[in-house]
Motif scaffolding. Structure first.
Motif, PDB file in Angstrom:
ATOM      1  N   UNK A   1      -1.407  17.091   1.214  1.00  0.00           N
ATOM      2  CA  UNK A   1      -2.484  16.195   1.314  1.00  0.00           C
ATOM      3  C   UNK A   1      -1.695  14.656   1.448  1.00  0.00           C
ATOM      4  N   UNK A   2      -2.326  13.932   2.136  1.00  0.00           N
ATOM      5  CA  UNK A   2      -1.671  12.343   2.361  1.00  0.00           C
ATOM      6  C   UNK A   2      -2.346  11.627   1.232  1.00  0.00           C
ATOM      7  N   UNK A   3      -1.440  10.746   0.653  1.00  0.00           N
ATOM      8  CA  UNK A   3      -1.829   9.885  -0.447  1.00  0.00           C
ATOM      9  C   UNK A   3      -2.682   8.794   0.373  1.00  0.00           C
ATOM     10  N   UNK A   4      -3.802   8.454  -0.387  1.00  0.00           N
ATOM     11  CA  UNK A   4      -4.773   7.514   0.113  1.00  0.00           C
ATOM     12  C   UNK A   4      -4.300   5.951  -0.177  1.00  0.00           C
ATOM     13  N   UNK A   5      -4.288   5.255   0.934  1.00  0.00           N
ATOM     14  CA  UNK A   5      -3.875   3.858   0.631  1.00  0.00           C
ATOM     15  C   UNK A   5      -4.587   3.273  -0.639  1.00  0.00           C
ATOM     16  N   UNK A   6      -3.833   2.319  -1.514  1.00  0.00           N
ATOM     17  CA  UNK A   6      -4.432   1.649  -2.585  1.00  0.00           C
ATOM     18  C   UNK A   6      -5.464   0.524  -2.201  1.00  0.00           C
ATOM     19  N   UNK A   8      -7.768   0.984  -0.059  1.00  0.00           N
ATOM     20  CA  UNK A   8      -9.154   1.611   0.037  1.00  0.00           C
ATOM     21  C   UNK A   8      -9.748   1.475   1.345  1.00  0.00           C
ATOM     22  N   UNK A   9      -8.809   1.442   2.622  1.00  0.00           N
ATOM     23  CA  UNK A   9      -9.189   1.319   3.685  1.00  0.00           C
ATOM     24  C   UNK A   9      -9.798   2.503   4.265  1.00  0.00           C
ATOM     25  N   UNK A  10      -9.493   3.593   3.449  1.00  0.00           N
ATOM     26  CA  UNK A  10      -9.833   5.124   4.132  1.00  0.00           C
ATOM     27  C   UNK A  10      -8.971   5.544   4.722  1.00  0.00           C
ATOM     28  N   UNK A  11      -7.738   5.037   4.901  1.00  0.00           N
ATOM     29  CA  UNK A  11      -6.424   5.675   5.670  1.00  0.00           C
ATOM     30  C   UNK A  11      -5.512   6.158   4.567  1.00  0.00           C
ATOM     31  N   UNK A  12      -4.732   6.956   4.978  1.00  0.00           N
ATOM     32  CA  UNK A  12      -3.311   7.404   4.169  1.00  0.00           C
ATOM     33  C   UNK A  12      -2.778   6.294   3.994  1.00  0.00           C
ATOM     34  N   UNK A  13      -2.043   6.001   3.052  1.00  0.00           N
ATOM     35  CA  UNK A  13      -1.096   4.948   2.926  1.00  0.00           C
ATOM     36  C   UNK A  13       0.179   4.817   3.871  1.00  0.00           C
ATOM     37  N   UNK A  14       0.639   5.928   4.342  1.00  0.00           N
ATOM     38  CA  UNK A  14       1.550   5.890   5.364  1.00  0.00           C
ATOM     39  C   UNK A  14       1.258   5.520   6.702  1.00  0.00           C
TER      40      UNK A  14
END
Length: 124
Positions: A1-6, A8-14
Protein backbone atom coordinates in the motif's frame (compact mmCIF):
# COMPACT_ATOMS: atom_id res chain seq x y z
CA UNK A 1 0.00 0.00 0.00
CA UNK A 2 1.36 3.42 -0.98
CA UNK A 3 2.00 5.98 1.74
CA UNK A 4 -0.42 8.89 1.62
CA UNK A 5 1.24 12.28 1.10
CA UNK A 6 1.40 14.35 4.32
CA UNK A 7 0.01 17.39 2.44
CA UNK A 8 -3.34 15.55 2.16
CA UNK A 9 -3.62 16.04 -1.60
CA UNK A 10 -5.10 12.56 -1.83
CA UNK A 11 -2.12 11.30 -3.83
CA UNK A 12 0.55 8.88 -2.66
CA UNK A 13 3.69 10.62 -1.35
CA UNK A 14 5.72 9.10 -4.23
CA UNK A 15 3.46 10.87 -6.77
CA UNK A 16 3.03 14.16 -4.93
CA UNK A 17 5.70 15.78 -2.74
CA UNK A 18 8.45 13.16 -2.81
CA UNK A 19 9.75 14.08 -6.32
CA UNK A 20 9.99 17.71 -5.15
CA UNK A 21 11.76 16.73 -1.94
CA UNK A 22 14.26 14.60 -3.89
CA UNK A 23 14.93 17.45 -6.33
CA UNK A 24 13.58 15.49 -9.30
CA UNK A 25 10.95 18.17 -10.05
CA UNK A 26 10.03 21.75 -9.19
CA UNK A 27 6.63 22.81 -7.90
CA UNK A 28 4.53 24.08 -10.83
CA UNK A 29 2.43 26.39 -8.63
CA UNK A 30 2.74 28.35 -5.39
CA UNK A 31 0.12 26.08 -3.81
CA UNK A 32 2.09 22.95 -4.69
CA UNK A 33 5.21 24.52 -3.18
CA UNK A 34 3.19 25.33 -0.04
CA UNK A 35 1.99 21.73 0.12
CA UNK A 36 5.51 20.36 -0.36
CA UNK A 37 6.83 22.67 2.35
CA UNK A 38 4.13 21.45 4.75
CA UNK A 39 5.13 17.85 3.94
CA UNK A 40 8.76 18.79 4.61
CA UNK A 41 7.76 20.13 8.04
CA UNK A 42 5.78 16.92 8.67
CA UNK A 43 8.77 14.77 7.69
CA UNK A 44 11.44 16.92 9.36
CA UNK A 45 13.20 17.90 6.11
CA UNK A 46 14.85 21.22 7.06
CA UNK A 47 17.15 21.11 4.01
CA UNK A 48 14.18 21.21 1.62
CA UNK A 49 12.59 24.05 3.59
CA UNK A 50 15.77 26.12 3.33
CA UNK A 51 16.22 25.27 -0.37
CA UNK A 52 12.70 26.51 -1.18
CA UNK A 53 12.98 29.69 0.90
CA UNK A 54 13.84 32.74 -1.21
CA UNK A 55 17.44 33.90 -0.57
CA UNK A 56 16.21 37.43 0.26
CA UNK A 57 14.41 36.19 3.40
CA UNK A 58 15.98 32.77 4.10
CA UNK A 59 17.46 32.25 7.57
CA UNK A 60 21.02 30.94 7.82
CA UNK A 61 19.84 27.82 9.66
CA UNK A 62 16.57 26.16 10.57
CA UNK A 63 16.01 23.89 13.55
CA UNK A 64 12.76 21.94 13.61
CA UNK A 65 11.14 20.85 16.87
CA UNK A 66 11.35 17.05 16.81
CA UNK A 67 8.44 16.77 19.27
CA UNK A 68 6.07 18.78 17.08
CA UNK A 69 4.02 16.59 14.71
CA UNK A 70 2.38 18.37 11.76
CA UNK A 71 -0.60 16.25 10.71
CA UNK A 72 -3.13 18.28 8.70
CA UNK A 73 -3.04 21.06 6.11
CA UNK A 74 -6.09 23.02 5.00
CA UNK A 75 -5.71 25.36 2.03
CA UNK A 76 -8.11 28.24 2.67
CA UNK A 77 -7.44 30.59 -0.25
CA UNK A 78 -4.99 31.27 -3.05
CA UNK A 79 -4.29 34.30 -5.18
CA UNK A 80 -2.32 34.01 -8.42
CA UNK A 81 0.63 31.62 -8.08
CA UNK A 82 -0.21 29.64 -11.21
CA UNK A 83 2.18 28.16 -13.77
CA UNK A 84 2.42 31.48 -15.68
CA UNK A 85 2.50 33.86 -12.69
CA UNK A 86 5.55 35.38 -11.03
CA UNK A 87 3.94 36.02 -7.62
CA UNK A 88 1.32 34.27 -5.57
CA UNK A 89 -0.20 33.99 -2.12
CA UNK A 90 -1.57 30.96 -0.34
CA UNK A 91 -3.60 31.11 2.86
CA UNK A 92 -3.54 27.94 4.93
CA UNK A 93 -4.05 26.46 8.35
CA UNK A 94 -1.60 23.79 9.50
CA UNK A 95 -2.40 21.63 12.53
CA UNK A 96 0.18 20.24 14.96
CA UNK A 97 0.45 18.08 18.07
CA UNK A 98 3.17 17.77 20.68
CA UNK A 99 3.33 15.55 23.75
CA UNK A 100 1.46 18.02 25.95
CA UNK A 101 -0.30 20.33 23.55
CA UNK A 102 -1.98 20.78 20.18
CA UNK A 103 -2.81 23.73 18.00
CA UNK A 104 -2.69 25.25 14.56
CA UNK A 105 -0.93 27.94 12.60
CA UNK A 106 -2.92 30.04 10.16
CA UNK A 107 -0.96 32.15 7.70
CA UNK A 108 -1.15 33.83 4.34
CA UNK A 109 2.21 33.19 2.68
CA UNK A 110 3.80 35.08 -0.20
CA UNK A 111 5.62 33.22 -2.96
CA UNK A 112 7.70 34.39 -5.92
CA UNK A 113 8.91 32.62 -9.03
CA UNK A 114 12.60 33.31 -9.54
CA UNK A 115 14.67 31.64 -12.24
CA UNK A 116 11.68 29.49 -13.19
CA UNK A 117 11.26 28.08 -9.63
CA UNK A 118 8.75 28.95 -6.92
CA UNK A 119 10.11 30.11 -3.54
CA UNK A 120 8.51 30.93 -0.22
CA UNK A 121 9.21 34.58 0.65
CA UNK A 122 7.43 35.42 3.89
CA UNK A 123 4.11 35.76 5.62
CA UNK A 124 2.02 38.08 3.43
Amino acid sequence: MATRCPCLSGLPYAECCEPLHRGDADAPTAEQLMRSRFSAFALGDADYLLATWHPSTRPATLELDAELRWYRLDIIDRSAGGPLDTHGEVEFEAFWRSPGDRGSQRERSAFVRDGGRWFYVAEA
